[in-house]
Design a protein around this motif. Sequence first.
Motif, mmCIF file in Angstrom:
data_model
loop_
_atom_site.group_PDB
_atom_site.id
_atom_site.type_symbol
_atom_site.label_atom_id
_atom_site.label_comp_id
_atom_site.label_asym_id
_atom_site.label_seq_id
_atom_site.Cartn_x
_atom_site.Cartn_y
_atom_site.Cartn_z
ATOM 1 N N ARG A 218 -4.432 3.479 2.417
ATOM 2 C CA ARG A 218 -3.198 3.495 2.591
ATOM 3 C C ARG A 218 -2.716 4.697 2.724
ATOM 4 O O ARG A 218 -0.955 4.768 3.654
ATOM 5 C CB ARG A 218 -2.579 3.189 0.924
ATOM 6 N N LEU B 212 -5.940 -2.216 5.568
ATOM 7 C CA LEU B 212 -4.713 -1.101 5.221
ATOM 8 C C LEU B 212 -4.478 -0.908 4.134
ATOM 9 O O LEU B 212 -3.933 0.310 3.789
ATOM 10 C CB LEU B 212 -3.019 -0.773 6.449
ATOM 11 N N ARG C 123 -1.186 12.847 18.275
ATOM 12 C CA ARG C 123 -1.741 12.410 16.674
ATOM 13 C C ARG C 123 -1.534 10.502 16.449
ATOM 14 O O ARG C 123 -1.996 10.722 15.179
ATOM 15 C CB ARG C 123 -0.466 13.326 15.890
ATOM 16 N N LEU C 124 -0.484 10.438 17.654
ATOM 17 C CA LEU C 124 -0.189 8.694 17.188
ATOM 18 C C LEU C 124 -1.531 7.967 17.751
ATOM 19 O O LEU C 124 -1.652 6.823 17.129
ATOM 20 C CB LEU C 124 0.893 8.201 18.051
ATOM 21 N N LEU D 31 3.731 -0.404 1.716
ATOM 22 C CA LEU D 31 3.016 0.365 1.116
ATOM 23 C C LEU D 31 4.090 0.719 0.145
ATOM 24 O O LEU D 31 3.400 1.352 -1.387
ATOM 25 C CB LEU D 31 2.628 2.540 1.983
ATOM 26 N N ALA E 85 -2.348 4.715 6.957
ATOM 27 C CA ALA E 85 -1.040 3.030 6.567
ATOM 28 C C ALA E 85 -0.153 4.352 7.505
ATOM 29 O O ALA E 85 1.684 4.569 7.636
ATOM 30 C CB ALA E 85 -0.923 2.468 5.568
ATOM 31 N N ASP E 86 0.489 5.067 5.812
ATOM 32 C CA ASP E 86 1.489 6.501 5.395
ATOM 33 C C ASP E 86 1.179 6.781 7.061
ATOM 34 O O ASP E 86 2.601 7.054 7.173
ATOM 35 C CB ASP E 86 1.172 6.854 4.413
ATOM 36 N N LYS E 87 0.337 7.665 7.608
ATOM 37 C CA LYS E 87 -0.223 8.601 8.190
ATOM 38 C C LYS E 87 0.478 7.654 9.845
ATOM 39 O O LYS E 87 1.346 7.217 10.588
ATOM 40 C CB LYS E 87 -1.826 8.510 8.700
ATOM 41 N N LEU E 88 0.307 6.156 9.884
ATOM 42 C CA LEU E 88 0.778 5.560 10.706
ATOM 43 C C LEU E 88 1.958 5.499 11.639
ATOM 44 O O LEU E 88 2.758 5.931 12.243
ATOM 45 C CB LEU E 88 -0.306 4.553 10.817
ATOM 46 N N LEU F 151 5.704 -0.916 8.177
ATOM 47 C CA LEU F 151 4.257 0.203 7.072
ATOM 48 C C LEU F 151 4.650 0.041 5.155
ATOM 49 O O LEU F 151 4.605 0.148 4.649
ATOM 50 C CB LEU F 151 3.629 0.945 7.729
ATOM 51 N N GLY F 152 6.308 1.111 5.893
ATOM 52 C CA GLY F 152 7.084 1.392 4.861
ATOM 53 C C GLY F 152 7.349 1.275 3.908
ATOM 54 O O GLY F 152 6.606 1.095 2.098
ATOM 55 N N LEU G 96 -7.495 1.791 12.860
ATOM 56 C CA LEU G 96 -6.991 0.612 12.677
ATOM 57 C C LEU G 96 -8.064 0.234 13.151
ATOM 58 O O LEU G 96 -9.010 0.670 13.811
ATOM 59 C CB LEU G 96 -5.622 0.103 13.687
ATOM 60 N N PRO G 97 -9.160 -1.134 12.025
ATOM 61 C CA PRO G 97 -10.097 -1.190 12.480
ATOM 62 C C PRO G 97 -10.168 -2.752 13.595
ATOM 63 O O PRO G 97 -9.160 -3.209 14.127
ATOM 64 C CB PRO G 97 -10.088 -2.707 11.418
ATOM 65 N N ALA H 185 -4.282 8.284 14.559
ATOM 66 C CA ALA H 185 -3.783 7.181 13.359
ATOM 67 C C ALA H 185 -4.091 5.810 14.070
ATOM 68 O O ALA H 185 -4.662 4.962 12.860
ATOM 69 C CB ALA H 185 -2.023 7.043 13.316
ATOM 70 N N LEU H 186 -3.596 5.191 15.299
ATOM 71 C CA LEU H 186 -3.124 3.882 15.646
ATOM 72 C C LEU H 186 -5.236 3.280 15.983
ATOM 73 O O LEU H 186 -5.677 2.785 15.542
ATOM 74 C CB LEU H 186 -3.253 3.894 16.960
#
Lengths: 199, 199
Positions: B38, B33, A10-11, A52, B41-44, A48-49, A18-19, A14-15
Amino acid sequence: MNTYSPRLSRLIEALRKLPGVGPKSAQRMAFHLLDRDRAGADKLAQTLGEALTGITRCPTCRMFCEDASCRYCTPARTATGQLCVVETPADLMAIEGGTAYRGRYFVLMGRLSPLDGIGPEQLGLAQLQALLDEGQIQEMIVATNPTVEGEATAYFVAEMAKGASVKVTRIAHGVPMGGELEYVDGGTLAHALSGRTPV
Amino acid sequence: MNTYSPRLSRLIEALRKLPGVGPKSAQRMAFHLLDRDRAGADKLAQTLGEALTGITRCPTCRMFCEDASCRYCTPARTATGQLCVVETPADLMAIEGGTAYRGRYFVLMGRLSPLDGIGPEQLGLAQLQALLDEGQIQEMIVATNPTVEGEATAYFVAEMAKGASVKVTRIAHGVPMGGELEYVDGGTLAHALSGRTPV
């Protein structure tokens, strides 16, 4: 096929969002964070949190801003009477970092591209119209990219400004500083020639 | 100098800690992000948190594992009697993904490099010794990289295995498949020649 354990998978997934990050880079990043920089990973999750929840769009210039006070819509900047229209936040940062311009901005967050469903509404051009109608802007500098869509967007916003009797200028396009004529492409050279200025 | 708002600045700083990410890429990632993904980003942030709490090191093979059950230390793998020694988790994934090898692993998480303060202790060689002394390993395959440090590490662990009367093999080094002799470097070619095998 490589299989990862569920959390790792999952990590990495998620990475990859990223572009510019493919499967190999994502795996490298995940292993790096887990093996060598757990503090950095924790910090990344935390920032990140924070970003956001804390970063929103300025309702006036559409740039990212925090705490409802936009650093690009200050009275000092308004006093210059200049407004620079750019496509993206990165373009804003480039102008802010590379030039002495300290007027206001309007970030389109894209360019006109009807085929992709991006019209005046998606670019917030009603907000731009409101800004122009306010009467505090004397000059609008159009700094969209010199692509087909960018030029179309430039033409569109220029017409808007002319309607509001605001002077419109376009950043110069030509041979880049330090560039050699021999290696510059034909389109740029033609632009440079037709855009010649008296010395 | 470019200046970002505090939260944005912290996010870009955190992204720069990722391997292969410089200031420009970090800015691009942050804007991407915030502007377009968004949810991503939250998922990451979430998966990073999950990974940090849920992923630990296997006490036997030193690979990352979850829920205290290592997927590379299963009875089926132990039954093969083979142990492959690699430098990093990425090396393990490469062997697992590219070959039919399904024995056990031992991940050094580095290579012997006294100048950087990496000795037998940092590589968990006591754990490897314990594994070898257990008596279940018949063959140890040394798959460290063919660099100076990798070769030194290979020699060191091979001596350990010989002391425990375990057969030691080293993966072959030579001309890569699909490679052309003309373009292969001298060191590799010399290795390929000295490591020739009867057909």
